[in-house]
Structure formats: C-alpha cells, structure tokens
Design a protein around this motif. Structure first.
Motif, mmCIF file in Angstrom:
data_model
loop_
_atom_site.group_PDB
_atom_site.id
_atom_site.type_symbol
_atom_site.label_atom_id
_atom_site.label_comp_id
_atom_site.label_asym_id
_atom_site.label_seq_id
_atom_site.Cartn_x
_atom_site.Cartn_y
_atom_site.Cartn_z
ATOM 1 N N SER A 135 0.975 -1.124 0.151
ATOM 2 C CA SER A 135 0.047 -0.010 0.127
ATOM 3 C C SER A 135 0.961 1.248 0.066
ATOM 4 C CB SER A 135 -0.819 -0.157 1.157
ATOM 5 O OG SER A 135 -1.706 1.094 1.321
ATOM 6 N N ARG A 136 0.364 2.295 -0.766
ATOM 7 C CA ARG A 136 1.235 3.603 -0.630
ATOM 8 C C ARG A 136 0.423 4.610 0.701
ATOM 9 N NH1 ARG A 136 -0.168 2.183 -5.844
ATOM 10 N NH2 ARG A 136 -2.464 3.149 -5.498
ATOM 11 N N GLN A 137 -0.136 3.810 1.466
ATOM 12 C CA GLN A 137 -0.721 4.652 2.583
ATOM 13 C C GLN A 137 0.173 4.844 3.575
ATOM 14 O OE1 GLN A 137 -3.907 6.336 2.282
ATOM 15 N NE2 GLN A 137 -3.849 5.231 0.282
ATOM 16 N N ARG A 138 0.093 6.034 4.361
ATOM 17 C CA ARG A 138 1.084 6.518 5.115
ATOM 18 C C ARG A 138 1.106 5.830 6.550
ATOM 19 N NH1 ARG A 138 2.892 11.809 4.976
ATOM 20 N NH2 ARG A 138 1.713 13.221 3.476
ATOM 21 N N LEU A 139 2.452 5.225 6.974
ATOM 22 C CA LEU A 139 2.446 4.708 8.107
ATOM 23 C C LEU A 139 1.990 5.811 9.401
ATOM 24 C CD1 LEU A 139 4.130 3.090 6.369
ATOM 25 C CD2 LEU A 139 5.924 2.670 8.353
ATOM 26 N N PRO A 140 1.526 5.216 10.448
ATOM 27 C CA PRO A 140 1.162 6.095 11.611
ATOM 28 C C PRO A 140 2.185 7.111 12.343
ATOM 29 C CG PRO A 140 0.306 4.003 12.044
ATOM 30 C CD PRO A 140 1.005 4.086 10.872
ATOM 31 N N VAL A 141 2.091 8.223 12.433
ATOM 32 C CA VAL A 141 3.218 9.161 13.061
ATOM 33 C C VAL A 141 3.390 8.509 14.219
ATOM 34 C CG1 VAL A 141 3.527 11.357 13.849
ATOM 35 C CG2 VAL A 141 2.334 11.195 11.629
ATOM 36 N N GLY A 142 2.325 8.081 15.103
ATOM 37 C CA GLY A 142 2.694 7.568 16.272
ATOM 38 C C GLY A 142 3.665 6.415 16.643
ATOM 39 N N LEU A 143 3.872 6.147 15.398
ATOM 40 C CA LEU A 143 4.811 4.700 15.434
ATOM 41 C C LEU A 143 6.392 5.258 15.542
ATOM 42 C CD1 LEU A 143 4.552 1.541 14.959
ATOM 43 C CD2 LEU A 143 5.191 1.976 12.586
ATOM 44 N N GLY A 144 6.469 6.392 15.366
ATOM 45 C CA GLY A 144 7.919 6.945 15.542
ATOM 46 C C GLY A 144 8.983 6.507 14.556
ATOM 47 N N LEU A 145 8.858 6.200 13.602
ATOM 48 C CA LEU A 145 9.798 5.801 12.429
ATOM 49 C C LEU A 145 10.575 6.862 12.219
ATOM 50 C CD1 LEU A 145 8.056 3.080 10.412
ATOM 51 C CD2 LEU A 145 9.579 2.774 12.295
ATOM 52 N N THR A 146 11.960 6.674 12.060
ATOM 53 C CA THR A 146 12.908 7.974 11.825
ATOM 54 C C THR A 146 13.707 7.442 10.534
ATOM 55 O OG1 THR A 146 14.569 6.972 13.243
ATOM 56 C CG2 THR A 146 13.179 8.804 14.064
ATOM 57 N N ALA A 147 13.540 6.282 9.832
ATOM 58 C CA ALA A 147 13.982 5.800 8.757
ATOM 59 C C ALA A 147 13.123 5.185 7.860
ATOM 60 C CB ALA A 147 15.311 5.227 8.774
ATOM 61 N N SER A 148 13.008 5.309 6.564
ATOM 62 C CA SER A 148 12.182 4.763 5.741
ATOM 63 C C SER A 148 12.466 3.202 5.644
ATOM 64 C CB SER A 148 11.985 5.135 4.565
ATOM 65 O OG SER A 148 13.221 5.017 3.761
ATOM 66 N N VAL A 149 11.289 2.207 5.683
ATOM 67 C CA VAL A 149 11.489 0.906 5.670
ATOM 68 C C VAL A 149 11.378 0.328 4.069
ATOM 69 C CG1 VAL A 149 10.704 -1.362 6.415
ATOM 70 C CG2 VAL A 149 10.529 0.839 8.190
ATOM 71 N N GLU A 150 12.231 -0.499 3.726
ATOM 72 C CA GLU A 150 11.882 -0.900 2.284
ATOM 73 C C GLU A 150 10.999 -1.887 2.256
ATOM 74 O OE1 GLU A 150 16.003 -2.799 1.569
ATOM 75 O OE2 GLU A 150 16.792 -0.924 0.980
ATOM 76 N N ASN A 151 9.980 -1.690 1.069
ATOM 77 C CA ASN A 151 8.821 -2.198 1.001
ATOM 78 C C ASN A 151 8.909 -2.939 -0.487
ATOM 79 O OD1 ASN A 151 6.091 -3.348 0.526
ATOM 80 N ND2 ASN A 151 5.289 -1.228 1.117
ATOM 81 N N PRO A 152 9.170 -4.517 -0.450
ATOM 82 C CA PRO A 152 9.317 -5.323 -1.679
ATOM 83 C C PRO A 152 7.833 -5.267 -2.509
ATOM 84 C CG PRO A 152 9.254 -6.617 0.167
ATOM 85 C CD PRO A 152 9.085 -5.333 0.720
ATOM 86 N N ALA A 153 6.770 -4.847 -1.796
ATOM 87 C CA ALA A 153 5.635 -5.252 -2.616
ATOM 88 C C ALA A 153 5.060 -4.169 -3.096
ATOM 89 C CB ALA A 153 4.530 -5.760 -1.654
ATOM 90 N N LEU A 154 5.884 -2.957 -3.247
ATOM 91 C CA LEU A 154 5.428 -1.587 -3.361
ATOM 92 C C LEU A 154 6.465 -0.948 -4.586
ATOM 93 C CD1 LEU A 154 3.062 0.418 -2.762
ATOM 94 C CD2 LEU A 154 5.047 1.588 -1.429
ATOM 95 N N PRO A 155 6.123 -0.767 -5.824
ATOM 96 C CA PRO A 155 7.057 -0.456 -6.830
ATOM 97 C C PRO A 155 7.858 1.018 -6.531
ATOM 98 C CG PRO A 155 5.042 0.185 -7.619
ATOM 99 C CD PRO A 155 4.854 -0.794 -6.101
ATOM 100 N N ALA A 156 9.335 1.008 -6.872
ATOM 101 C CA ALA A 156 9.856 2.068 -6.329
ATOM 102 C C ALA A 156 9.030 3.611 -7.046
ATOM 103 C CB ALA A 156 11.390 1.887 -7.153
#
Length: 754
Positions: free
Chosen positions: A143-164
């Motif tokens: 999915s291209r939907q945003r990750l929750p802000v409350g999760l607190g991720l500071t580096a993007s996670v690589e997603n193999p099911a999503l095209p670049a």
C-alpha cells in the motif's frame, strides 16, 4: 395615472430591517422607548423570537457598547480611551487562547475529566516498530498509504511489494522533523489490466488473470464511506475493472482511473530482495524524551508484554517467480465455522463457492488446471454445544452425521475431493496449537465478548458432551423428539447447538466463532468467512493482495470480521493473540478495533469498505437511500422476504442483478428462515436423489397439503404449487443448484464435468 413603486429592503432609522410593505414592530412600548432613547445601563437587551410563539421574545442581556465607549472616553480621553478599550479586548482574547492551549497540551488531564475506553496496549513502541518492519518486509503491506506518525519511525522501511517511486516526494508532503510515514518501494513495476470480454465471447465475464492483484488503494479511493463514496458507484467501478459488465458495457472513453487490477512485471533474472529488519537505525523514539514509550498508554493493571520474537521475514515473491502456482507461505484456504445440524445455510455457502471460484470442476476429473492455484474450502464443524468437549469418536460421528444429512451429503461426492473438506473443531486442540496462547489460555475466560463474560461450569461441559452424543446426529427427519425436560435443557444458553430462532440465539457459538476465525487464519493461513455469506465472484485478485484485511462496520470506523484475511504465523497475528490474552481473550470485532488503534497498527489490518462484502448494510441503517445499489434492501430480511413492490426483480434480473461487483454478500444471521420455503430441500438432480427424498419427507411432515404428499410419494410436481413471486434467496439457491444439475454453466460460462 397612479403608479406603484418597489421599495427594496433596507435598514430603517429605527434599527430594524424592514421590507417595503411592513412596519417596525416591538413587543412593548417600553422596548420601543429604550431602543429610541438608548440605555444608560452596562447591558442592553437583545430580543430573539421564540419559535411557535409570535407574541413573546427571549430577552438576552448583552454588553452595552455605547456605555463602554462613553466610560473609556470620560476616563482616559478621546485619544487614549479607544486605545485602552482595544488593549482590553486583546487581553481577553489572549486569555481565551491560552486556556485552550492549556487544555490541548494536557491530554492526560483532559482524558481524566472526560474518560474514554481504557487502553488495551501491552507492547512497547520498539515492539510495534518491529511488527511493522516484519510485515512490510514480508510483502504484507502493498500500500502507498502513510504509516502512523505515532509509530515514531525515523528511517524509511524498504517495501518489496511496492514499486519504486518515479520521483522523489516533494518536501511539502513530508512530515516535519525526522519522523518517517512512508515505506520505500523497491518492488517490481505494476501493469494495470484492461479486463473485458472479447467478442464474440461476451455472454459471460472472463476469469481473472492468474496472479493478478487488486490495488486496494484504488478501491478505497472509489469506495471509502469516509470519503462520501456511494456503494452504487463503488460497485460500478468494481464491475468495470473486473470485466463483470460483459456485453453490457455502457461507459465510453478512457477509464484508466477505474483500473484497480494489476500484475507485477518481472523478468527471468529477478531475485527477491533480502531485507534486514534488525537494522538499529530503524529503532526510534517519537521525541527526544527519555521515555521511548512517550505518547503510548499502557493497559491499566497489566505488565508490558515481553519482546516480540519473530522469525526472519518471508521473502516476497511475485507470482511469476513462484516455482508452483500456489505459494506455500500464503495458502488459498477459505475457512468457515459451523455449530449444530447442517442446514441450508452452509449448503448455500458451499454451492456459491463452487459456482464462482476457480476450482477446476469444469474440467475432466483427472485433468489439472494449468498455471492456476485452486482455492480450497475448509468447513469446520463443532459437533455439539460450544462449551462441550468432543468425545473420542467425534471424527467418526461427524462423518456419519454428514453422510446422513441431505444438506451435507452431496459435498462428500468424490468430485469435490480436494475442493471441499470437512474438519472437526476441537477448542482445546486449537488453542494449544497457538504458541502465543497455549501456556496461558486456561487461566482466561473462553466466552468473553466485548467484556461481557459468560461463565461455563465444568459440570455443564460434561453434561453438554452427553447431550451432544445422544441427540447431535443432525439428520433431517430422523431425530427422536426430545422430552419436555430435554427440550428445556437443550434450549439453555449453555446447551444450544445453532440458532433456531431470534429468541433462541446460540450466543456461545457466536463468541466461539469470534475467536476461531483468528486461530484458523493464524495457524493455517487463508480467509475466514461467516456462514451467513454467499460468494458472488472469483476472489483471485484478493488472494493476490498479500496484506491482512477485514471490513468496515457500516458507518462506524470499526472492524467487522465476518470476512477476515490474516497471514499464516504473521507478526500481526502474534500481536493480536498476545494482546487478546492480556485482555481476557476478547475477540469481539469492536474490541479488536481497539487493539489495533491503541497500537497504531490499523493500516496493517486494512478496513475495507463494506461494499465489497456487505453491500446492503448502509441502506439497512438508513444511509445512501437517495442512490441505493441494486437490489435496494431496507432490511436484511428482504433477502428472504422481498417486498412486493420489488418482487419482479429477482426473476427478471437473476444472479447477475444481485449486487454485481461485490465479492460476497453477508445476510446477517436469519438462520431460521429457509432460502426456498416452497422447495425446502436440496434439489441437485438424480445423483443426489436419495438425500433429496429424505429432505422432501421432512418438509412434508410439516406440511398438511395434498400436493406435498404427492410430490414426495410420486415425484410429480405442479408449477402451481410454487410461489408466484420468488424471493432473492430462492432465486440464488435455484441458480446454484441448476449448475450442479448440469442445466447451466457457472457465472464464468464453465459447465461442471461429472
């Protein structure tokens, strides 16, 4: 010649807005005098008309601006007076703003003053981040939907099911600070398909392309109730995108925005990427605060759960790179749970499965489908009351009951071997089979629904086993009638086996099924469906979408798990079971909604629009009645008792006119209403005549008409004995049965081969 002049509405000198043909009015002479002479009071009254009372008005005191201005001028002078007045107004405004900010920054104090549902969270933020990274790395978040802000991720996670992405995201769309809310696509490109029937083969829609995937982001854009999307419009997009409008396509022009089915474009040299989810650069805090769980609210009285122990993520493999059509990590299993005697409800669910899904029964018996992963249907049978423990011969007894039951016996035919399987449900065995539960579930309440616990004494469990062994064969027309005491005992809430009426609802079985769906999907993988579900189209594209999902609870932003997709042994499943364990094994959909929201995991269990699985729900609850879908149901009972004003539609439109575009239909219980009151027996032709005659005899036993007796004894029937107007439920049942009899093809134009 005299002439008339039009005087436009204007503000008169008396201060009232007046029209050309009216005079100023006052409620009293005192009011008129005060208005004309002004007031020396610090307040001035404002009179508001009272609805329905023409002679009286509501008097509201209001600060007298004239007196305030006079006081400021007399006290501070003509120049300083207005300036001091302005300063005073600014001070009042600043005070109000400061008070509002104080409330906003003290969220915990505000919650104490206005408490909401208590938190269910038992996991640290680091554990929640680990769950997210595992699911994304395994391809379970396409999915291209945003990750929750409350999760607190500071580096993007690589997603193999999503095209670049084709371009870098503009900075104005990025959240402030170093918090990341988007996964980084590294997967194969997507090719969106134009699915349609090609002339001259337009009588039936085409089967979905093997390995095709539904882009559920696009589906949400056209179907999300939160975006004010109509079910009617959603179903049209679903029909057109899947080619279900075969031979009836009325839209012209480019419909690229309606394309929601795609395939992944890979070459022979494609290698699934290896993603390291243990990279500590992804372990973050939501702020510089010393507490890494700042902003999370732990469940009161519970300890934080231990660190989530997860295996290495699954390697995401596009369909074209699989060595076999079926992916062993994502088995195509439909699960359904049933308690009590087998009736026409699971019978119709199985028939609709055979009528719509790509099972291969349209080919010769020993011929396999090429390049197609066939789905399987596992029907789980709980033979006795929900609180009972199966006896040692339960499996043998289950098959004996199925063979003697005319609604169930047709599916034991060798033609359906490997397609439909009956499984015995054993609560103890299933709970012990879940690693996250097996050591602790015995200290919890099994029958907990939304915090409401039904206690089951151990003595009742043993007596339930005895009752189930004595009377639980489920054979139509062959059970001895219970005595008065036995009947009263079987109607007890702890001993019910199935819901026989709205007043004798089998609540325990419903609560057990709320838990069973999560256990089955977590242990074996696949999709669970409630037994009051009818398949309406092939689910190939949903199987291709590897994420977990349920659907929306009508107008509410909550889950309904009547349809549930959960991946086998997933991180999300582990979270759900550990959280449910700390919340006394409560698997009610509303409670599961709280689990997901409190942990910032809602996007991992996608809440699909109910138009896909429950298209009548909004209409039933008085929404979107200005533009309803077809058919227009104002009550779920309309399926069984179609209103006379719309009773011509079922026969005229048939299966093709029943919520075309939806993947399934959920009719919300009504276990006690027959699908076909005039022919309340399985009508599958000569191969299954013996069971049909048993069911006919059972139906005749409750019918004193002569024609029913003639039908049973001689097989002669008169069309005049049938209902003149057939309800939607009857039309669907007879359509599916005609396919099994070999009188028509299935919805994709394929004829069953015996």
């Amino acid at each position: 010649m005299s002439s008339s002049a039009f005087l436009p509405t204007s503000r008169k000198q008396n201060g009232f807005r007046d029209s050309y043909n009216s005079l100023p009015t006052y409620s009293s002479a005192v009011e008129e005098k005060r208005h004309r002479q002004g007031s020396s009071s610090w307040t001035t009254p404002i009179y508001i008309p009272l609805p329905g009372v023409r002679t009286r008005r509501l008097r509201i005191p209001f600060p007298n601006a004239r007196m305030i201005h006079q006081f400021s001028v007399s006290r501070f002078g003509h120049k300083r007076g207005p300036a001091m007045l302005l300063v005073g107004l600014l001070v009042i405004l600043w005070t109000l703003v400061a008070f509002t900010q104080r409330i906003g920054t003290h969220e915990k104090e505000w919650r104490k003053a206005f408490p909401g549902p208590p938190s269910t969270l038992v996991f640290h933020r680091a554990d929640l981040q680990h769950i997210w990274k595992w699911e994304i790395a395994s391809g379970h978040y396409p999915s291209r939907q945003r990750l929750p802000v409350g999760l607190g991720l500071t580096a993007s996670v690589e997603n193999p099911a999503l095209p670049a992405p084709r371009a870098e995201l503009p900075s104005r769309f990025k959240p402030p600070g170093n918090v990341q809310t988007r996964s980084k696509g590294i997967g194969p490109r997507r090719t969106y398909l134009n699915v349609h029937s090609k002339p001259p083969d337009v009588a039936y829609p085409p089967r979905p392309v093997s390995g095709s995937i539904a882009d559920l982001d696009v589906v949400m854009e056209h179907c999300d109730f939160s975006l004010n999307k109509y079910v009617r419009d959603c179903l049209e997009v679903l029909r057109v995108g899947a080619g279900l409008d075969n031979g009836k396509r009325l839209r012209r022009g480019t419909m690229d925005n309606w394309k929601y089915i795609y395939s992944e474009k890979v070459n022979s040299s494609y290698v699934p990427p290896t993603i390291n989810i243990h990279d500590e650069t992804h372990t973050m805090q939501i702020s510089v605060d010393s507490d890494p769980d700042n902003g999370l609210t732990k469940k009161r009285g519970a300890e934080w759960d231990g660190q989530v122990v997860l295996p290495h993520p699954l390697k995401y493999q596009p369909y074209k790179t699989l060595p076999e059509p079926c992916d062993e990590n994502h088995p195509r299993l439909f699960h359904m749970f049933w308690t009590g005697p087998f009736t026409d409800k699971p019978y119709l669910a199985l028939l609709s499965f055979l009528f719509t899904q790509h099972t291969g029964i349209h080919l010769e018996e020993n011929k396999e489908l090429s390049g197609v992963c066939k789905p399987k249907f596992w029907l789980w049978i709980n033979p006795g009351p929900a609180a009972a423990v199966p006896n040692p011969s339960a499996v043998h007894d289950m098959y004996a009951q199925l063979k003697s039951n005319p609604w169930a016996s047709p599916f034991l035919h060798p033609r359906f071997k490997g397609v439909i399987e009956f499984k015995l449900w054993n609560t103890t065995e299933q709970l012990d089979g879940v690693a996250e539960l097996k050591h602790e579930w015995r200290s919890r309440d099994l029958f907990n629904s939304g915090g409401h616990v039904i206690s089951v004494p151990s003595s009742k469990q043993s007596s339930s086993v005895t009752a189930a062994s004595a009377t639980g064969n489920g054979t139509v027309g062959h059970n001895p009638g219970p005595t008065g005491s036995e009947k009263a005992d079987s109607d007890d809430v702890l001993n019910r086996t199935g819901s026989k009426s709205s007043s004798s609802y089998d609540r325990l079985s419903v609560i057990l099924s709320d838990m069973a769906r999560f256990i089955l999907c977590h242990r074996f993988g696949g999709i669970y469906l409630d037994a009051d579900t009818i398949f309406l189209r092939d689910w190939e594209e949903l199987w291709g979408w590897k994420g977990a999902f349920a659907y929306r609870w009508s107008r509410l932003e909550k889950y309904n798990t009547a349809v549930l997709r959960l991946n086998k042994q997933s991180a999300l499943g582990k979270f759900l079971f550990r959280t449910a364990l700390k919340n006394n094994l409560d698997f009610h959909p509303m409670t599961v909604s709280r689990y997901m929201k409190d942990a910032h995991l809602e996007p991992l269990l996608l809440r699909l629009p109910d138009a896909l699985f429950d298209p009548a729900w909004l209409n039933v609850e008085d929404y979107q009645r200005d533009r309803p879908a077809q058919p227009f149901f104002t009550d779920f009972a309309n399926l069984f008792d179609t209103p006379a004003v719309g009773s011509a539609a079922p026969q005229a439109l048939g299966f093709e006119g029943f919520f075309r575009g939806s993947f399934s239909y959920h009719f919300h219980n009504f276990w006690w209403k027959p699908f076909d009151p005039a022919r309340n027996w399985p009508d599958l032709g000569e191969r299954f005549k013996a069971g049909e005659m048993i069911a006919r005899a059972s139906a005749a036993a409750g019918n004193s008409t002569a024609s029913a007796d003639v039908s049973v004894n001689t097989g002669e029937e008169r069309v005049e004995d049938d209902r003149r107007d057939l309800d939607w439920a009857t039309v669907l049942k007879r359509t599916f049965e005609s396919y099994i009899r070999g009188e028509r093809p299935n919805m994709y134009g394929e004829w069953i081969q015996w």
